[in-house]
Design a protein around this motif. Structure first.
Motif, PDB file in Angstrom:
ATOM      1  N   PRO A 205      27.855  80.151  51.856  1.00 23.52           N
ATOM      2  CA  PRO A 205      27.557  80.288  53.282  1.00 23.52           C
ATOM      3  C   PRO A 205      27.330  78.956  53.973  1.00 23.52           C
ATOM      4  O   PRO A 205      27.752  78.774  55.130  1.00 23.52           O
ATOM      5  N   PHE A 206      26.675  78.014  53.295  1.00 26.20           N
ATOM      6  CA  PHE A 206      26.443  76.696  53.894  1.00 26.20           C
ATOM      7  C   PHE A 206      27.763  75.978  54.154  1.00 26.20           C
ATOM      8  O   PHE A 206      27.958  75.365  55.220  1.00 26.20           O
TER       9      PHE A 206
ATOM     10  N   ARG B  92      30.671  77.350  54.620  1.00 23.64           N
ATOM     11  CA  ARG B  92      31.374  78.021  55.715  1.00 23.64           C
ATOM     12  C   ARG B  92      30.751  77.656  57.063  1.00 23.64           C
ATOM     13  O   ARG B  92      31.467  77.500  58.060  1.00 23.64           O
ATOM     14  N   ARG B  93      29.435  77.528  57.101  1.00 21.19           N
ATOM     15  CA  ARG B  93      28.794  77.117  58.357  1.00 21.19           C
ATOM     16  C   ARG B  93      29.273  75.734  58.783  1.00 21.19           C
ATOM     17  O   ARG B  93      29.528  75.485  59.973  1.00 21.19           O
TER      18      ARG B  93
ATOM     19  N   TRP C 199      34.862  81.942  59.099  1.00 20.37           N
ATOM     20  CA  TRP C 199      33.576  82.427  58.592  1.00 20.37           C
ATOM     21  C   TRP C 199      33.760  83.576  57.601  1.00 20.37           C
ATOM     22  O   TRP C 199      33.137  83.608  56.545  1.00 20.37           O
TER      23      TRP C 199
ATOM     24  N   VAL D 170      32.866  76.094  60.113  1.00 18.11           N
ATOM     25  CA  VAL D 170      32.898  76.726  61.432  1.00 18.11           C
ATOM     26  C   VAL D 170      32.362  75.778  62.500  1.00 18.11           C
ATOM     27  O   VAL D 170      32.920  75.684  63.610  1.00 18.11           O
ATOM     28  N   ALA D 171      31.287  75.065  62.164  1.00 20.56           N
ATOM     29  CA  ALA D 171      30.721  74.109  63.131  1.00 20.56           C
ATOM     30  C   ALA D 171      31.720  72.997  63.436  1.00 20.56           C
ATOM     31  O   ALA D 171      31.895  72.603  64.601  1.00 20.56           O
TER      32      ALA D 171
END
Length: 345
Positions: free
Chosen positions: A33-34, A36-37, A26, A40-41
């Motif tokens: 940011p999207f 990276r989300r 992250w 991470v998910a």
């Protein structure tokens, strides 16, 4: 029973490793940011499945997870700090300096006139100082309401007329905000900034509304000079070899501690070096604060944020904020000399 305990401990470690991996992705994975989300998910889902299967006795799942961690750690340790990023205006330049005899010349001394947290009239200067006139060192501590957290700056004074402040900071990108957690995950490079007190103290008092205190340090002139030159050496080295900021190991307090030890100070390690708003208590314990006062007196009389707000950007700002501060009770203000210094004398 023993095997069950071992299995629980082992998979707890794997779960913590998975959480660390998610945070590392992250804070350091390039992209929006999207994106990276999503990363991470995806990491979290795969890690959850593999750790769960491993706990159920399917050892190949644990092996696969460990291999993924090896890949992640290989990427992590290949990250390198750099000077080549889109820096915030206040840290776009790092301080450097050079000494010729008793004359210190500092390059890129910041003297911003701050209007908001992100907007200021920008001004960088080259300034020279006579090391023979160096006769004071102050520790300036600024806190903003988070328990245990404060920012520590060191200011060097030249016969009560001129002051230069050094601040060890995170080198943020444009529009980026500081995160203590991000500081654990190589999100920021390290910066050493030399600044006018009207800039650095004014920003934290007038603009950010922080609580700021000054503590005059009890040091010999030789030690003052050694500490100032240690700052210059550290700043020059940082320009040559960038470093990552770390919330625990490379921050505004630990670098001061390392430099002080480097010039011969015998300082014990103490938890208050990590709990930075307790640093005045540590300095008092080792005899580093101005003598003849109790710690509560030094804390009460050293509080200067309200006064700093009232005299924001005054030509004699540094003198006025020190009125009544222990060690500065007899400070005399010569406005003509201060104004002349402001013009670049």
């Amino acid at each position: 029973m023993a095997q069950l305990i071992v299995a629980i401990v082992a998979h707890t470690v794997l779960a913590l490793a998975a959480m660390w991996g998610a945070a590392a992705l992250w804070f350091r994975l390039p992209g929006t940011p999207f994106q990276r989300r999503l990363a991470v998910a995806g990491w979290g889902l795969v890690a959850l499945v593999l750790v769960t299967l491993g706990f159920q006795g399917l050892w190949p799942a644990s092996v696969v997870f460990l291999l993924l961690m090896v890949v992640l750690l290989t990427w992590w340790f290949r990250l390198r700090p750099t000077h080549d990023r889109a820096w915030s205006a206040d840290v776009v330049h790092l301080a450097t300096g050079e000494v010729c005899g008793d004359r210190l010349t500092l390059h890129h001394v910041r003297d911003f006139d701050w209007h908001t947290r992100d907007e200021a009239e920008e001004h960088w200067e080259e300034r020279s100082y006579d090391l023979e006139r160096l006769d004071s060192v102050d520790m300036i501590v600024s806190s903003w309401g988070r328990p245990g957290v404060a920012h520590v700056m060191i200011s060097f004074g030249f016969e009560g007329e001129r002051f230069v402040l050094f601040s060890v900071e995170v080198r943020r990108l444009k529009g980026e905000r500081f995160s203590e957690i991000g500081g654990f995950f190589r999100q920021y490079e390290l910066a050493i900034v030399a600044a006018d007190e009207r800039d650095a103290v004014g920003l934290r008092t007038k603009v950010r509304g922080e609580r700021v205190s000054i503590y005059r340090l009890h040091m010999s002139r030789k030690a003052m000079r050694s500490l100032l030159l240690a700052y210059v050496d550290e700043a020059n080295a940082l320009v040559e070899s960038p470093r990552f900021y770390n919330t625990i190991t490379a921050n505004c307090t630990t670098l001061i501690f390392d430099m002080a030890r480097g010039i011969g100070a015998r300082l014990p390690f103490d938890y208050r070096l990590l709990v930075t708003d307790r640093l005045p208590g540590y300095a008092f314990k080792v005899g580093g604060l101005w003598p003849g006062h109790s710690l509560p007196e030094l804390e009460a009389d050293g509080r200067i944020d309200e006064r700093a707000r009232q005299v924001h950007r005054a030509p004699d700002f540094s003198q006025q904020i020190r009125e009544g501060v222990p060690g500065w009770e007899s400070l005399k203000i010569d406005e003509s000399e201060v104004v002349e210094e402001r013009r670049g004398a």
